[in-house]
Design a protein around this motif. Structure first.
Motif, PDB file in Angstrom:
ATOM      1  N   HIS A  50       0.859  -1.188   0.000  1.00 39.19           N
ATOM      2  CA  HIS A  50       0.000   0.000   0.000  1.00 39.19           C
ATOM      3  C   HIS A  50       0.890   1.231   0.000  1.00 39.19           C
ATOM      4  O   HIS A  50       2.004   1.194   0.519  1.00 39.19           O
TER       5      HIS A  50
ATOM      6  N   ASP B  21      -8.331  -3.879  -3.686  1.00 43.68           N
ATOM      7  CA  ASP B  21      -8.741  -2.559  -3.232  1.00 43.68           C
ATOM      8  C   ASP B  21      -9.591  -2.691  -1.984  1.00 43.68           C
ATOM      9  O   ASP B  21     -10.626  -2.083  -1.883  1.00 43.68           O
TER      10      ASP B  21
ATOM     11  N   GLN C 179     -14.956   4.955  -5.599  1.00 40.49           N
ATOM     12  CA  GLN C 179     -14.301   3.795  -6.196  1.00 40.49           C
ATOM     13  C   GLN C 179     -13.275   3.209  -5.241  1.00 40.49           C
ATOM     14  O   GLN C 179     -12.992   2.033  -5.266  1.00 40.49           O
ATOM     15  N   ARG C 180     -12.698   4.073  -4.415  1.00 41.81           N
ATOM     16  CA  ARG C 180     -11.658   3.629  -3.502  1.00 41.81           C
ATOM     17  C   ARG C 180     -11.547   4.665  -2.395  1.00 41.81           C
ATOM     18  O   ARG C 180     -11.751   5.853  -2.625  1.00 41.81           O
TER      19      ARG C 180
ATOM     20  N   THR D  94      -9.051   5.532   1.126  1.00 40.28           N
ATOM     21  CA  THR D  94      -8.006   5.253   2.099  1.00 40.28           C
ATOM     22  C   THR D  94      -8.071   6.357   3.130  1.00 40.28           C
ATOM     23  O   THR D  94      -8.034   7.538   2.782  1.00 40.28           O
TER      24      THR D  94
END
Length: 164
Positions: A76, A109, A147-148, A150
Motif C-alpha cells: 500500500h 482494493d 471507487q476507492r 483510504t
C-alpha cells in the motif's frame, strides 16, 4: 530473512503467477525491502538499499517495481508519508495490524485505514468496516459513488503515549 517474510514472498509469487503476471527477481527484492522496513519506506530509501546489490538501479527501476506491487495489492502507499508498506493481510512480523485476512483480487482494493504516529512514524494498517460503511453512506447521501477510499489518521501511538 525471516520465515514470515519468506512465506509472504512465496505467496506473492503464487498470486502473481495465478494472474499471469511474474514476480521478477527485482520486484521480489523490492517487495522484500518493503516488508523488512520497520516503518513505511520511501522510493528513494528503497533505491539506496537496492543499490547495495544492484549498483545500476535507478529511480525508474524502483518506481516500476512499486507500481507493479501496488497494482497487485502486495503493498500500500501511505499518501501522507509518500511511502510504502506491505499489505497487512499478509503475515509479516512488523507493526502493521493483522486485523484482516483476504485473498488479493486482480483489482486489490480492500478498505483500509492507516494510523500514523506523528512522534515515531509507526504506521498501523487497520480495516474497520464501520468506517467503510460510514464513508459509503456519506457519499451516497450526496449522490457520490466512491471507487476507492483510504483513510489516514495522524496521532500518537500507544508506545509513544506510554513514554510521555
Amino acid at each position: 530473512m525471516a520465515e514470515a517474510s519468506e512465506a509472504v514472498l512465496e505467496r506473492a509469487e503464487a498470486t502473481c503467477a495465478a494472474r499471469g503476471a511474474q514476480l521478477t527477481p527485482l520486484r521480489r527484492q523490492v517487495l522484500s525491502l518493503v516488508l523488512e522496513a520497520d516503518q513505511p519506506v520511501g522510493a528513494y530509501a528503497l533505491l539506496d538499499r537496492l543499490k547495495a546489490e544492484r549498483p545500476g538501479a535507478a529511480p525508474p527501476t524502483v518506481y516500476r517495481a512499486l507500481d507493479f506491487l501496488l497494482e497487485h495489492g502486495l503493498i500500500h502507499k501511505v499518501e501522507r508519508l509518500n511511502a510504502f508498506v506491505g499489505c497487512a493481510g499478509a503475515p509479516h512480523g512488523h507493526a502493521h495490524s493483522h486485523a484482516h485476512q483476504h485473498a488479493h483480487g486482480a483489482a486489490h482494493d480492500h478498505p483500509h485505514q492507516f494510523l500514523i504516529c506523528g512522534r515515531c512514524g509507526a504506521t498501523q494498517e487497520v480495516t474497520d468496516e464501520a468506517v467503510t460503511r460510514a464513508i459509503a453512506a456519506a457519499a451516497a447521501a450526496v449522490g457520490f459513488r466512491p471507487q476507492r477510499a483510504t483513510v489516514e489518521v495522524e496521532g500518537t501511538c500507544a508506545r509513544c503515549l506510554l513514554a510521555a
